[in-house]
Design a protein around this motif. Structure first.
Motif, short mmCIF file in Angstrom:
data_model
loop_
_atom_site.label_atom_id
_atom_site.label_comp_id
_atom_site.label_asym_id
_atom_site.label_seq_id
_atom_site.Cartn_x
_atom_site.Cartn_y
_atom_site.Cartn_z
N ASP A 86 26.66 34.74 48.25
CA ASP A 86 26.80 36.17 47.32
C ASP A 86 26.09 37.11 48.21
OD1 ASP A 86 28.43 34.90 45.67
OD2 ASP A 86 26.93 34.18 44.43
N ASP A 87 25.60 37.11 49.43
CA ASP A 87 24.65 38.10 49.84
C ASP A 87 25.40 39.47 50.14
OD1 ASP A 87 22.57 36.40 50.11
OD2 ASP A 87 22.92 35.82 52.15
N TYR A 88 26.70 39.32 50.59
CA TYR A 88 27.51 40.42 50.73
C TYR A 88 28.16 40.59 49.55
CZ TYR A 88 30.92 44.09 52.72
OH TYR A 88 31.34 45.24 52.68
N GLN A 89 28.00 41.92 48.74
CA GLN A 89 28.45 42.25 47.53
C GLN A 89 30.23 42.79 47.48
OE1 GLN A 89 25.90 44.31 44.84
NE2 GLN A 89 24.13 42.88 45.21
N TYR A 90 31.12 42.02 47.16
CA TYR A 90 32.42 42.21 47.16
C TYR A 90 32.65 42.89 45.65
CZ TYR A 90 33.23 39.72 51.38
OH TYR A 90 32.96 39.09 52.71
N ARG A 91 33.53 43.81 45.50
CA ARG A 91 33.90 44.62 44.34
C ARG A 91 34.59 43.69 43.37
NH1 ARG A 91 34.91 48.74 47.98
NH2 ARG A 91 37.00 48.63 47.33
N GLY A 92 35.54 42.88 43.75
CA GLY A 92 36.39 42.22 43.28
C GLY A 92 37.81 42.99 43.05
N PHE A 93 38.20 43.15 42.11
CA PHE A 93 39.74 43.94 41.71
C PHE A 93 39.65 44.54 40.25
CE2 PHE A 93 40.86 40.31 39.31
CZ PHE A 93 41.84 40.52 38.56
N LYS A 94 40.80 45.62 40.36
CA LYS A 94 41.09 46.37 39.00
C LYS A 94 42.55 46.27 38.94
CE LYS A 94 40.16 50.16 36.01
NZ LYS A 94 39.24 51.34 36.01
N LEU A 95 43.59 46.18 38.01
CA LEU A 95 44.84 46.51 38.12
C LEU A 95 45.20 46.60 36.44
CD1 LEU A 95 46.50 43.77 36.70
CD2 LEU A 95 45.98 42.85 38.78
N ALA A 96 46.35 47.62 36.43
CA ALA A 96 46.96 47.78 35.27
C ALA A 96 48.05 47.16 35.16
CB ALA A 96 47.13 49.37 34.95
N TYR A 97 48.73 46.80 34.15
CA TYR A 97 49.87 46.22 33.92
C TYR A 97 50.91 46.72 32.76
CZ TYR A 97 48.51 43.28 30.09
OH TYR A 97 48.17 42.93 28.79
N GLN A 98 51.85 46.56 32.76
CA GLN A 98 52.93 47.13 31.58
C GLN A 98 54.09 46.27 31.71
OE1 GLN A 98 53.95 51.16 31.75
NE2 GLN A 98 54.96 51.24 29.82
N ILE A 99 54.35 45.72 30.43
CA ILE A 99 55.73 45.16 30.28
C ILE A 99 56.84 45.92 29.94
CG2 ILE A 99 57.00 43.25 28.91
CD1 ILE A 99 54.34 41.84 28.50
N LEU A 100 57.82 45.97 30.73
CA LEU A 100 59.08 47.09 30.52
C LEU A 100 60.33 46.16 30.00
CD1 LEU A 100 58.64 48.42 34.19
CD2 LEU A 100 57.76 49.46 32.10
N ASN A 101 60.48 46.45 28.75
CA ASN A 101 61.49 45.97 28.14
C ASN A 101 62.94 46.57 28.45
OD1 ASN A 101 60.01 43.76 26.43
ND2 ASN A 101 59.42 45.75 25.22
N LYS A 102 63.96 45.52 28.63
CA LYS A 102 65.22 45.94 29.16
C LYS A 102 65.80 46.60 28.07
CE LYS A 102 65.23 44.46 33.59
NZ LYS A 102 65.79 45.23 34.64
#
Length: 665
Positions: A86-102
């Protein structure tokens, strides 16, 4: 999770811990689409991974992107970290999702498809016809009376065989008992499954072009498949005299009727190299057939679409195999297998002058391993100029600066006859290893040489080789480059510890730090450095101007373009409906350049892709990159500085305004 939302790693964006695994489950309905917008990601990509899983399909995410997939039941997002500490600090991730109904209309279309249905009649016809706009995974079950077998025949098939495939297996478990994998077939192809229950799975990727449709006839039968269930197995070891030949025995004219799998276990020691030379491989009616080379770690394919002769090398034991995809396939192959013992040479070299040359010994042994242990009488920085005239020879070069810094080059995959490596830090010693798996031509010496230069001057020129060395606050910050031939051009490579450093030239080409060489279309130009705050080394190679290239004019609305060398494509489409072109990069590596010219705007040109600014260690990170260009009159320039092929798919897109007008009518 809800129909839309934000998902991010714990403590984002400050601190991502190691040795953790998180799973986020998003519940879906059948035929739903989900849009994933990966806003930010920062991981140790060698040890950590972020994956999106829908059914059996897994996406590994490494860079910000937006994409859609069709999902059934649920979508999983999995983060797993294994970075060393853990010496080098990685940010990780961030995402957005949306379910699109047909819409209801699309749902009705899907209900008319055979997906998810079971067919239990004595015979019948299954039809599939759908406009593929996203990933599609369709499962069909067929059953007849017990004791009967199932006869299958494709009466019609039309699809993108690069992106779609069909799998067929026994019983009703799509995870087991697969007997056929069909990526390319012809109407009228038939085969028999030796059971009363089978499953059929149709898969299409998001890069599939246009619609996909097929018509499949099935019937119960008492006939049996002609495939022999047991493979033919042969052991190739020292008891057999090498070289060993594998030649298909003709059962139909010149072709062999492949009705069973063939497997050859080729045994070798860890210091022995197996050479498999495919002199020819083809199938009747140009069907695709592949040999597989397998060991404990990986499996490689050599298919009938390769250019022959094709040579494959493997260190240590491996398994060579071939098996039919249908009940029969007519093949013809001619293969020679040889085995070579490694010959090792170790040289201790004292580097005392300003330059020196290293060459392999004139041995005619096929598999050689040469080490140079180089000791310097000072602590100069060193340029290693590589002359690789054996461009088709499978060989590797390793430059070991210390215990933690090693650079490797696959010489057989680099089309440049000259390239360089720079040791920027001061070293008193380093090691160079050259490993060659075979001779370029039988009984001929290797055309390979290393020229070593101590960086002792601000500018140096030796025939077609130039270098510029700049130290911070140096008074000279402009250099004039004069080629030996007025029709020559230059390839440039910039080295610096500062990644954003840039140089200007009077040839209208800016030089920056990249993984690949930069092309300078001039034999006489100046190089200027305006900022003057950072050290750098610039390598320049003079070359004859390339006169041969491929130029093709296209007027199709979609297609596949590519080259393994240098090519121009002019795409000109006269249409009032389409207003942009999507490009999807299918194959590329760290020697790929793609330049696009908009011919409708004063021939303006810009880079669509400079792969050296994207790729680090993973070439596969390029696959599937999508670009959209709002022009229908373009010229695209493809250049591969390696021998690996470049492939792009393009497809025109309908204007949103035109779509709206059509609906209003």
């Amino acid at each position: 999770y809800d129909n839309e939302g934000i998902i991010y790693s714990n403590n984002y964006p400050k601190f991502l811990r190691t040795n953790i695994e998180y799973t986020w489950n998003i519940q879906m309905n059948y035929s739903n689409e989900i849009e994933i917008n990966l806003i930010d990601i920062h991981l140790d990509y060698d040890q950590d991974y972020l994956q999106v899983i829908t059914g059996e399909i897994i996406y590994t995410l490494t860079s910000p992107e937006i994409f859609r997939v069709q999902s059934i039941n649920e979508t999983k997002i999995i983060l797993r970290t294994k970075h060393s500490n853990d010496d080098y600090q990685y940010r990780g991730f961030k995402l957005a999702y949306q379910i699109l109904n047909k819409t209801i209309e699309i749902n009705n279309d899907l209900q008319n498809l055979p997906c998810g249905k079971t067919y239990s009649s004595h015979n019948g016809t299954i039809e599939f016809n759908y406009e593929i706009t996203t990933i599609f995974d369709c499962l069909i079950l067929i059953e007849v009376d017990d004791g009967q077998n199932i006869f299958l025949r494709f009466d019609h098939i039309n699809w993108d065989n690069k992106e779609n495939y069909i799998e067929i297996g026994l019983f009703h478990n799509p995870h087991q008992n697969q007997i056929f994998h069909i990526s390319d077939t012809l109407p009228g192809t038939w085969f028999i499954a030796n059971d009363s229950q089978i499953w059929i799975r149709f898969y299409s990727s998001q890069f599939s072009l246009d619609s996909s449709n097929f018509r499949l006839f099935y019937s119960e039968t008492i006939g049996w498949s002609t495939i022999t269930p047991n493979a033919y197995v042969q052991i190739l070891d020292d008891n057999r005299l090498f070289p060993y030949r594998l030649i298909s025995l003709p059962t139909n004219d010149i072709y062999h009727n492949l009705t069973q799998a063939y497997t050859w276990h080729i045994e070798a020691l860890d210091d022995e190299c197996i050479q498999i030379k495919f002199l020819s491989l083809q199938a009747f009616e140009n069907r695709r057939i592949c040999f597989h080379v397998k060991d404990s770690f990986k499996t490689s394919e050599i298919c009938s679409t390769e250019q022959f002769p094709f040579i494959y090398h493997h260190i240590g034991s491996c398994i060579l195999s071939i098996e039919p995809e249908f009940i029969w396939i007519l093949v013809q192959y001619n293969i020679q297998i040889d085995k070579f013992k490694k010959i090792t040479t170790i040289n201790e070299v004292s580097f005392e002058e300003n330059n020196m040359t290293l060459t392999p010994s004139n041995t005619l042994d096929s598999y050689v391993h040469i080490e140079w242990l180089i000791t310097l009488n000072d602590t100069s920085m060193v340029i290693i100029d590589v002359e690789n005239l054996d461009g088709n020879t499978p060989a590797k070069l390793f430059i070991i600066q210390d215990m933690n810094t090693t650079k490797s080059y696959s010489l057989g995959r680099i089309s440049l006859t000259r390239f360089c490596h720079v040791i920027l830090s001061s070293k008193s010693s380093f090691k160079i290893i050259y490993t060659s798996l075979s001779l370029p031509i039988h009984n001929s010496k290797r055309l390979f040489r290393l020229n070593l230069y101590k960086i002792s001057k601000s500018y140096f020129n030796n025939r077609d080789f130039h270098y510029i060395s700049y130290k911070k606050n140096q008074t000279n910050f402009q250099w004039s480059i004069q080629g030996q031939n007025e029709k020559s051009v230059f390839l440039a490579k910039l080295y610096s510890l500062h990644k954003n450093l840039s140089l200007q030239t009077t040839a209208n080409v800016n030089l920056s730090k990249t993984n690949s060489f930069i092309y300078i279309p001039s034999s006489n130009f100046d190089v200027r450095y305006n900022i003057r705050n950072f050290d750098f080394i610039l390598i320049l190679y003079e070359q004859q101007k390339r006169n041969f290239y491929q130029q093709t004019i296209l007027n199709k609305t979609s297609g596949l373009i590519g080259t393994s060398n240098f090519a121009f494509y002019n795409i000109h489409i006269q249409s009032t409906v389409f207003d942009s072109i999507d490009f999807i990069i299918m194959k590329a590596d760290n020697g790929t350049y793609i330049r696009l010219y908009d011919l409708s705007v004063h021939n303006n040109g810009y880079f669509l892709l400079n792969s050296s600014s994207i790729i680090t260690n993973k070439v596969s990170s390029l696959i599937g990159l999508r670009f959209s260009i709002k022009s229908l009159n373009i010229k695209i320039e493809l250049q591969s500085l390696t021998k690996n092929p470049i492939q792009l798919r393009y497809k025109t897109q309908i204007s949103s305004i035109q779509n709206k007008n059509s609906r209003n009518k």
